[in-house]
Design an enzyme around this catalytic site. Structure first.
Site, PDB file in Angstrom:
ATOM      1  N   SER A  17       0.861  -1.183   0.000  1.00 54.70           N
ATOM      2  CA  SER A  17       0.000   0.000   0.000  1.00 54.70           C
ATOM      3  C   SER A  17       0.894   1.228   0.000  1.00 54.70           C
ATOM      4  O   SER A  17       1.823   1.332   0.802  1.00 54.70           O
ATOM      5  CB  SER A  17      -0.870   0.003   1.260  1.00 54.70           C
ATOM      6  OG  SER A  17      -1.239   1.327   1.577  1.00 54.70           O
ATOM      7  N   HIS A  42      -1.463  -1.749  -4.216  1.00 54.36           N
ATOM      8  CA  HIS A  42      -2.726  -1.482  -3.528  1.00 54.36           C
ATOM      9  C   HIS A  42      -2.864   0.028  -3.382  1.00 54.36           C
ATOM     10  O   HIS A  42      -2.068   0.673  -2.688  1.00 54.36           O
ATOM     11  CB  HIS A  42      -2.675  -2.175  -2.158  1.00 54.36           C
ATOM     12  CG  HIS A  42      -3.887  -1.984  -1.320  1.00 54.36           C
ATOM     13  ND1 HIS A  42      -5.000  -2.796  -1.410  1.00 54.36           N
ATOM     14  CD2 HIS A  42      -4.161  -1.071  -0.339  1.00 54.36           C
ATOM     15  CE1 HIS A  42      -5.911  -2.395  -0.523  1.00 54.36           C
ATOM     16  NE2 HIS A  42      -5.427  -1.347   0.131  1.00 54.36           N
ATOM     17  N   ASP A  44      -4.947   3.176  -2.174  1.00 51.12           N
ATOM     18  CA  ASP A  44      -5.981   3.543  -1.203  1.00 51.12           C
ATOM     19  C   ASP A  44      -6.636   4.872  -1.564  1.00 51.12           C
ATOM     20  O   ASP A  44      -6.013   5.929  -1.437  1.00 51.12           O
ATOM     21  CB  ASP A  44      -5.363   3.655   0.197  1.00 51.12           C
ATOM     22  CG  ASP A  44      -4.991   2.294   0.770  1.00 51.12           C
ATOM     23  OD1 ASP A  44      -5.866   1.416   0.823  1.00 51.12           O
ATOM     24  OD2 ASP A  44      -3.809   2.118   1.147  1.00 51.12           O
ATOM     25  N   MET A  46      -9.396   7.573  -0.602  1.00 50.02           N
ATOM     26  CA  MET A  46     -10.214   8.018   0.539  1.00 50.02           C
ATOM     27  C   MET A  46     -10.868   9.346   0.208  1.00 50.02           C
ATOM     28  O   MET A  46     -10.218  10.218  -0.377  1.00 50.02           O
ATOM     29  CB  MET A  46      -9.334   8.198   1.780  1.00 50.02           C
ATOM     30  CG  MET A  46      -8.592   6.938   2.186  1.00 50.02           C
ATOM     31  SD  MET A  46      -7.683   7.226   3.716  1.00 50.02           S
ATOM     32  CE  MET A  46      -6.834   5.652   3.881  1.00 50.02           C
ATOM     33  N   HIS A  77      -8.491   0.261  -3.644  1.00 52.83           N
ATOM     34  CA  HIS A  77      -9.233   0.107  -2.391  1.00 52.83           C
ATOM     35  C   HIS A  77     -10.050   1.375  -2.199  1.00 52.83           C
ATOM     36  O   HIS A  77      -9.531   2.405  -1.747  1.00 52.83           O
ATOM     37  CB  HIS A  77      -8.259  -0.133  -1.243  1.00 52.83           C
ATOM     38  CG  HIS A  77      -8.952  -0.332   0.069  1.00 52.83           C
ATOM     39  ND1 HIS A  77      -8.283  -0.390   1.264  1.00 52.83           N
ATOM     40  CD2 HIS A  77     -10.268  -0.495   0.381  1.00 52.83           C
ATOM     41  CE1 HIS A  77      -9.166  -0.567   2.245  1.00 52.83           C
ATOM     42  NE2 HIS A  77     -10.377  -0.617   1.730  1.00 52.83           N
ATOM     43  N   MET A  79     -12.205   3.518  -0.406  1.00 53.59           N
ATOM     44  CA  MET A  79     -12.798   3.875   0.891  1.00 53.59           C
ATOM     45  C   MET A  79     -13.597   5.158   0.688  1.00 53.59           C
ATOM     46  O   MET A  79     -13.208   6.243   1.133  1.00 53.59           O
ATOM     47  CB  MET A  79     -11.677   4.042   1.928  1.00 53.59           C
ATOM     48  CG  MET A  79     -11.090   2.713   2.343  1.00 53.59           C
ATOM     49  SD  MET A  79      -9.528   2.889   3.217  1.00 53.59           S
ATOM     50  CE  MET A  79      -8.407   2.977   1.845  1.00 53.59           C
ATOM     51  N   MET A 148     -10.620  -6.108   6.459  1.00 53.00           N
ATOM     52  CA  MET A 148      -9.803  -5.059   7.071  1.00 53.00           C
ATOM     53  C   MET A 148      -9.312  -5.520   8.439  1.00 53.00           C
ATOM     54  O   MET A 148     -10.090  -6.017   9.256  1.00 53.00           O
ATOM     55  CB  MET A 148     -10.608  -3.767   7.241  1.00 53.00           C
ATOM     56  CG  MET A 148     -10.928  -3.033   5.947  1.00 53.00           C
ATOM     57  SD  MET A 148      -9.496  -2.625   4.941  1.00 53.00           S
ATOM     58  CE  MET A 148      -8.588  -1.496   6.009  1.00 53.00           C
ATOM     59  N   GLY A 153      -8.781   4.181   7.076  1.00 54.76           N
ATOM     60  CA  GLY A 153      -8.612   5.630   7.193  1.00 54.76           C
ATOM     61  C   GLY A 153      -7.177   6.092   7.326  1.00 54.76           C
ATOM     62  O   GLY A 153      -6.835   7.162   6.862  1.00 54.76           O
ATOM     63  N   PHE A 154      -6.354   5.270   7.951  1.00 54.96           N
ATOM     64  CA  PHE A 154      -4.969   5.685   8.203  1.00 54.96           C
ATOM     65  C   PHE A 154      -4.023   4.506   8.089  1.00 54.96           C
ATOM     66  O   PHE A 154      -4.401   3.381   8.423  1.00 54.96           O
ATOM     67  CB  PHE A 154      -4.846   6.265   9.627  1.00 54.96           C
ATOM     68  CG  PHE A 154      -5.756   7.437   9.861  1.00 54.96           C
ATOM     69  CD1 PHE A 154      -5.340   8.731   9.555  1.00 54.96           C
ATOM     70  CD2 PHE A 154      -7.033   7.235  10.364  1.00 54.96           C
ATOM     71  CE1 PHE A 154      -6.191   9.804   9.755  1.00 54.96           C
ATOM     72  CE2 PHE A 154      -7.895   8.309  10.564  1.00 54.96           C
ATOM     73  CZ  PHE A 154      -7.478   9.603  10.253  1.00 54.96           C
ATOM     74  N   GLY A 156      -0.314   2.698   9.233  1.00 53.20           N
ATOM     75  CA  GLY A 156       0.492   2.615  10.443  1.00 53.20           C
ATOM     76  C   GLY A 156      -0.249   2.241  11.713  1.00 53.20           C
ATOM     77  O   GLY A 156       0.259   2.456  12.806  1.00 53.20           O
ATOM     78  N   ASP A 182      -5.692  -6.355   5.115  1.00 52.20           N
ATOM     79  CA  ASP A 182      -5.169  -5.003   4.939  1.00 52.20           C
ATOM     80  C   ASP A 182      -5.203  -4.244   6.262  1.00 52.20           C
ATOM     81  O   ASP A 182      -6.264  -4.063   6.854  1.00 52.20           O
ATOM     82  CB  ASP A 182      -6.036  -4.284   3.890  1.00 52.20           C
ATOM     83  CG  ASP A 182      -5.581  -2.859   3.634  1.00 52.20           C
ATOM     84  OD1 ASP A 182      -4.469  -2.493   4.035  1.00 52.20           O
ATOM     85  OD2 ASP A 182      -6.362  -2.113   3.000  1.00 52.20           O
ATOM     86  N   GLY A 204       1.569  -1.814   4.113  1.00 47.51           N
ATOM     87  CA  GLY A 204       1.965  -0.431   3.843  1.00 47.51           C
ATOM     88  C   GLY A 204       3.258  -0.071   4.530  1.00 47.51           C
ATOM     89  O   GLY A 204       4.352  -0.279   4.009  1.00 47.51           O
ATOM     90  N   THR A 205       3.113   0.448   5.742  1.00 49.93           N
ATOM     91  CA  THR A 205       4.256   0.954   6.489  1.00 49.93           C
ATOM     92  C   THR A 205       5.423  -0.039   6.551  1.00 49.93           C
ATOM     93  O   THR A 205       6.579   0.358   6.370  1.00 49.93           O
ATOM     94  CB  THR A 205       3.804   1.293   7.936  1.00 49.93           C
ATOM     95  OG1 THR A 205       2.548   1.959   7.845  1.00 49.93           O
ATOM     96  CG2 THR A 205       4.793   2.191   8.621  1.00 49.93           C
TER      97      THR A 205
HETATM   98  C1  DX5 Z   1      -6.041   1.708   5.761  1.00 46.62           C
HETATM   99  C2  DX5 Z   1      -5.586   1.309   4.375  1.00 46.62           C
HETATM  100  C3  DX5 Z   1      -4.459   0.335   4.326  1.00 46.62           C
HETATM  101  C4  DX5 Z   1      -3.309   0.655   5.218  1.00 46.62           C
HETATM  102  C5  DX5 Z   1      -2.071  -0.130   4.956  1.00 46.62           C
HETATM  103  O1  DX5 Z   1      -7.173   2.465   5.678  1.00 46.62           O
HETATM  104  O2  DX5 Z   1      -6.642   0.723   3.663  1.00 46.62           O
HETATM  105  O3  DX5 Z   1      -4.144  -0.017   2.992  1.00 46.62           O
HETATM  106  O4  DX5 Z   1      -2.994   1.991   5.215  1.00 46.62           O
HETATM  107  O5  DX5 Z   1      -1.019   0.427   5.647  1.00 46.62           O
HETATM  108  P1  DX5 Z   1      -0.386  -0.219   6.936  1.00 46.62           P
HETATM  109  O6  DX5 Z   1       0.199  -1.544   6.506  1.00 46.62           O
HETATM  110  O7  DX5 Z   1       0.607   0.763   7.366  1.00 46.62           O
HETATM  111  O8  DX5 Z   1      -1.485  -0.427   7.947  1.00 46.62           O
HETATM  112 ZN    ZN Z   2      -6.150  -0.374   1.832  1.00 49.72          ZN
END
Ligand code: DX5
Ligand code: ZN
Length: 231
Positions: A17, A42, A44, A46, A77, A79, A148, A153-154, A156, A182, A204-205
């Site tokens: 991500s 992936h 994201d 939002m 994805h 959102m 999920m 939303g965020f 990390g 995810d 992601g992170t």
């Molecule tokens: C959250 C996102 C994810 C997420 C992945 O709303 O859909 O894709 O940020 O990042 P990490 O792995 O840092 O949780």
């Molecule tokens: Zn995602």
């Protein structure tokens, strides 16, 4: 066909991500991830309504598609509220898979139909508080179910192990289904996801911040691959 043979037909795939990447240099970040062995990207999206945050929309996806070589698979994805609205623009922008949240629409069946009409793969995502039962009526019509493992939303956030029973029960019933997890997934939590039966891994992170993205991706892919072969 034995269960073992069926299981082997699911592939382990890692989709980083880019949410916590340097979004001002998204093209380069994506190319770096693909070179490090990502199976897909992936992305994201939002909208500040469905989740309390805003990222980017189809114009950015369109530019990314033009800029990055090698035609990487774009896993959207979404959102967003009213996910129906962005199906055609995302297809036009070059998206390959469109995952919407079942909590965001009144007519999931229509959404699924429209995504298929627009020649993209279909995913349905569920938030942590949404029970797995709500997606069961759609499974025969979709390519992937996204579970999920954080509140969307965020990036990390902390991985929610308590989501693993959802993955496990889905895998038990649907050995061929692509099941994606995810949120908070990385080398420390991958084993739980793999054991529960997830085969599409968003991270992601843990990948973005790694000094050696290639070995993090490889480690997670090997872990999932081993679990698929064992199950
Ligand atoms: C959250 C996102 C994810 C997420 C992945 O709303 O859909 O894709 O940020 O990042 P990490 O792995 O840092 O949780
Ligand atoms: Zn995602």
């Amino acid at each position: 066909m034995s269960t073992e043979t069926q299981r082997k037909r699911i592939e382990a795939k890692i989709g980083p991500s880019i949410l916590n990447a340097n979004l001002a240099d998204l093209g380069a970040e994506c190319e770096k991830l693909m070179k490090a062995g990502a199976d897909y990207l992936h992305l994201d999206v939002m909208d500040g309504h469905f989740v309390p945050n805003i990222t980017f929309g189809h114009p950015v996806v369109k530019c990314l598609r033009r800029q990055i070589g090698g035609k990487p698979f774009f896993d959207m994805h979404m959102m967003v509220a009213e996910p129906e609205k962005w199906i055609v623009p995302m297809y036009d922008a070059g998206a390959d898979q469109y995952t919407f949240h079942i909590e965001a629409t009144r007519d999931a069946a229509a959404c699924v139909r429209k995504i298929k009409e627009n020649q993209m793969k279909v995913g349905i995502g569920i938030k942590p508080k949404t029970p797995i039962d709500v997606v069961l009526p759609f499974i025969k019509d979709v390519d992937v179910i996204l579970i999920m493992t954080v509140e969307p939303g965020f990036g990390g956030q902390k991985f929610m192990s308590e989501m693993m029973p959802k993955v496990r029960s889905l895998r038990k019933e649907f050995p061929y289904l692509d099941i994606e997890v995810d949120g908070g997934v990385g080398p420390e939590t991958i084993i739980e996801c793999a054991d529960a039966g997830a085969n599409m891994i968003v991270s992601g992170t843990a990948v973005i911040q790694a000094d050696d993205q290639q070995s993090v991706i490889k480690y997670m892919k090997d872990t999932v691959h081993a679990a698929i072969n064992k199950q």
